[in-house]
Design a protein around this motif. Structure first.
Motif, mmCIF file in Angstrom:
data_model
loop_
_atom_site.group_PDB
_atom_site.id
_atom_site.type_symbol
_atom_site.label_atom_id
_atom_site.label_comp_id
_atom_site.label_asym_id
_atom_site.label_seq_id
_atom_site.Cartn_x
_atom_site.Cartn_y
_atom_site.Cartn_z
ATOM 1 N N ILE A 1 0.842 -1.203 0.000
ATOM 2 C CA ILE A 1 0.000 0.000 0.000
ATOM 3 C C ILE A 1 0.874 1.250 0.000
ATOM 4 N N ASP A 2 1.891 1.263 0.823
ATOM 5 C CA ASP A 2 2.727 2.448 0.991
ATOM 6 C C ASP A 2 3.597 2.764 -0.222
ATOM 7 N N HIS A 3 3.771 1.811 -1.119
ATOM 8 C CA HIS A 3 4.674 2.017 -2.250
ATOM 9 C C HIS A 3 3.985 1.850 -3.601
ATOM 10 N N GLY A 4 2.695 2.219 -3.649
ATOM 11 C CA GLY A 4 1.985 2.312 -4.908
ATOM 12 C C GLY A 4 1.574 1.003 -5.548
ATOM 13 N N ARG A 5 1.502 -0.058 -4.749
ATOM 14 C CA ARG A 5 1.105 -1.363 -5.289
ATOM 15 C C ARG A 5 -0.089 -1.921 -4.519
ATOM 16 N N ALA A 6 -0.997 -1.041 -4.111
ATOM 17 C CA ALA A 6 -2.125 -1.474 -3.284
ATOM 18 C C ALA A 6 -3.007 -2.489 -3.995
ATOM 19 N N VAL A 7 -3.205 -2.334 -5.304
ATOM 20 C CA VAL A 7 -4.080 -3.266 -6.012
ATOM 21 C C VAL A 7 -3.578 -4.704 -5.871
ATOM 22 N N SER A 8 -2.269 -4.877 -5.719
ATOM 23 C CA SER A 8 -1.715 -6.234 -5.574
ATOM 24 C C SER A 8 -1.965 -6.822 -4.189
ATOM 25 N N VAL A 9 -2.474 -6.030 -3.268
ATOM 26 C CA VAL A 9 -2.797 -6.534 -1.931
ATOM 27 C C VAL A 9 -3.863 -7.619 -2.017
ATOM 28 N N ALA A 10 -4.736 -7.550 -3.018
ATOM 29 C CA ALA A 10 -5.782 -8.567 -3.175
ATOM 30 C C ALA A 10 -5.186 -9.969 -3.266
ATOM 31 N N GLU A 11 -3.980 -10.094 -3.797
ATOM 32 C CA GLU A 11 -3.305 -11.391 -3.916
ATOM 33 C C GLU A 11 -2.933 -11.976 -2.557
ATOM 34 N N LEU A 12 -2.934 -11.159 -1.523
ATOM 35 C CA LEU A 12 -2.586 -11.612 -0.180
ATOM 36 C C LEU A 12 -3.791 -12.210 0.551
ATOM 37 N N PHE A 13 -4.948 -12.206 -0.096
ATOM 38 C CA PHE A 13 -6.191 -12.711 0.475
ATOM 39 C C PHE A 13 -6.627 -13.986 -0.242
ATOM 40 N N THR A 14 -7.402 -14.801 0.444
ATOM 41 C CA THR A 14 -8.017 -15.958 -0.197
ATOM 42 C C THR A 14 -9.010 -15.458 -1.242
ATOM 43 N N GLY B 1 -14.170 -10.848 -1.409
ATOM 44 C CA GLY B 1 -13.825 -11.509 -2.664
ATOM 45 C C GLY B 1 -12.724 -10.752 -3.382
ATOM 46 N N ARG B 2 -11.899 -11.479 -4.107
ATOM 47 C CA ARG B 2 -10.738 -10.856 -4.747
ATOM 48 C C ARG B 2 -11.093 -9.741 -5.720
ATOM 49 N N ASP B 3 -12.190 -9.889 -6.472
ATOM 50 C CA ASP B 3 -12.552 -8.837 -7.425
ATOM 51 C C ASP B 3 -12.867 -7.537 -6.703
ATOM 52 N N ARG B 4 -13.623 -7.627 -5.619
ATOM 53 C CA ARG B 4 -13.949 -6.411 -4.861
ATOM 54 C C ARG B 4 -12.727 -5.870 -4.133
ATOM 55 N N LEU B 5 -11.868 -6.768 -3.665
ATOM 56 C CA LEU B 5 -10.633 -6.312 -3.029
ATOM 57 C C LEU B 5 -9.766 -5.556 -4.030
ATOM 58 N N ARG B 6 -9.637 -6.094 -5.246
ATOM 59 C CA ARG B 6 -8.853 -5.395 -6.280
ATOM 60 C C ARG B 6 -9.445 -4.012 -6.555
ATOM 61 N N ALA B 7 -10.762 -3.940 -6.693
ATOM 62 C CA ALA B 7 -11.414 -2.660 -6.961
ATOM 63 C C ALA B 7 -11.187 -1.681 -5.812
ATOM 64 N N PHE B 8 -11.319 -2.164 -4.589
ATOM 65 C CA PHE B 8 -11.111 -1.304 -3.431
ATOM 66 C C PHE B 8 -9.674 -0.784 -3.378
ATOM 67 N N PHE B 9 -8.710 -1.681 -3.507
ATOM 68 C CA PHE B 9 -7.318 -1.251 -3.416
ATOM 69 C C PHE B 9 -6.876 -0.459 -4.644
ATOM 70 N N ARG C 1 0.725 -21.731 1.271
ATOM 71 C CA ARG C 1 0.981 -20.290 1.423
ATOM 72 C C ARG C 1 -0.053 -19.680 2.366
ATOM 73 N N TRP C 2 0.417 -18.919 3.360
ATOM 74 C CA TRP C 2 -0.485 -18.247 4.293
ATOM 75 C C TRP C 2 -1.081 -17.007 3.633
ATOM 76 N N LEU C 3 -2.402 -16.847 3.766
ATOM 77 C CA LEU C 3 -3.133 -15.723 3.202
ATOM 78 C C LEU C 3 -4.110 -15.180 4.242
ATOM 79 N N PHE C 4 -4.546 -13.947 4.039
ATOM 80 C CA PHE C 4 -5.614 -13.401 4.872
ATOM 81 C C PHE C 4 -6.940 -14.027 4.446
ATOM 82 N N ARG C 5 -7.699 -14.508 5.384
ATOM 83 C CA ARG C 5 -9.084 -14.895 5.130
ATOM 84 C C ARG C 5 -9.969 -13.694 5.428
ATOM 85 N N GLU C 6 -9.580 -12.960 6.486
ATOM 86 C CA GLU C 6 -10.279 -11.722 6.812
ATOM 87 C C GLU C 6 -9.320 -10.794 7.526
ATOM 88 N N ARG C 7 -9.376 -9.530 7.157
ATOM 89 C CA ARG C 7 -8.635 -8.483 7.863
ATOM 90 C C ARG C 7 -9.662 -7.449 8.278
#
Length: 170
Positions: free
Chosen positions: A29-42, A56-64, A135-141
């Motif tokens: 997030i801090d270095h301009g790659r927030a959209v890729s944060v969705a990959e850290l979630f299930t 869901g990943r699609d909404r996470l991508r849109a949000f980030f 691989r460990w991922l966020f299920r919920e944050r």
């Protein structure tokens, strides 16, 4: 297999991997790659706050992607007091204290540095982790905001004026 049945090294590796996941979240997030944060979630992962539910990943991508669009915003996420509890070989929970320092590029001084060093938001992350294909991922944050700057807007409205929450979600 419960956490007590796990070999100590496996439990420590799970804690380390979950902790690194928490760190990677802020770094992206801090270095301009927030959209890729969705990959850290299930695939069905969720990011929740007092004003936003992205599931869901699609909404996470849109949000980030909305965060990445805030190109004048400069942030640093400082996460501390991290505690990860391994529940079993594939599930863990974590809590941490999050401090977000935030400024805008047009609020910088003559040296080009942000001058408002007060935290924008301070609160807690409450995390559920799942190991998927090793691989460990966020299920919920979940973001639990304790306080914010008086003038702070947690997340600006979408450019089209849509509410923070998706209409089909409660």
């Amino acid at each position: 297999m419960t956490a007590r049945d796990l070999p100590p090294l496996e439990r420590l590796l799970a804690i380390e991997e979950c902790t690194r996941l928490m760190t990677e979240y802020g770094r992206r997030i801090d270095h301009g790659r927030a959209v890729s944060v969705a990959e850290l979630f299930t695939e069905d992962g969720a990011w929740r706050s007092p004003t936003i539910d992205a599931v869901g990943r699609d909404r996470l991508r849109a949000f980030f992607a909305r965060r990445d669009a805030l190109t004048d915003r400069v942030t640093r996420h400082v996460v501390t007091n991290i505690a990860v509890d391994v529940l079993d070989a594939d599930h863990a929970r974590g809590v941490s204290v999050a401090v977000e320092l935030r400024g805008d590029r047009d609020d910088r001084d003559v040296d080009g540095l942000a001058t408002d060093t007060r935290p924008a938001i301070v609160g807690d992350y409450e995390d559920e982790f799942v190991r998927v294909d090793g691989r460990w991922l966020f299920r919920e944050r979940r973001v639990v905001v304790a306080f914010k700057r008086e003038s702070e807007v947690f997340m600006p409205a979408a450019p089209d004026g849509t509410p923070h929450r998706h209409p089909e979600e409660p």
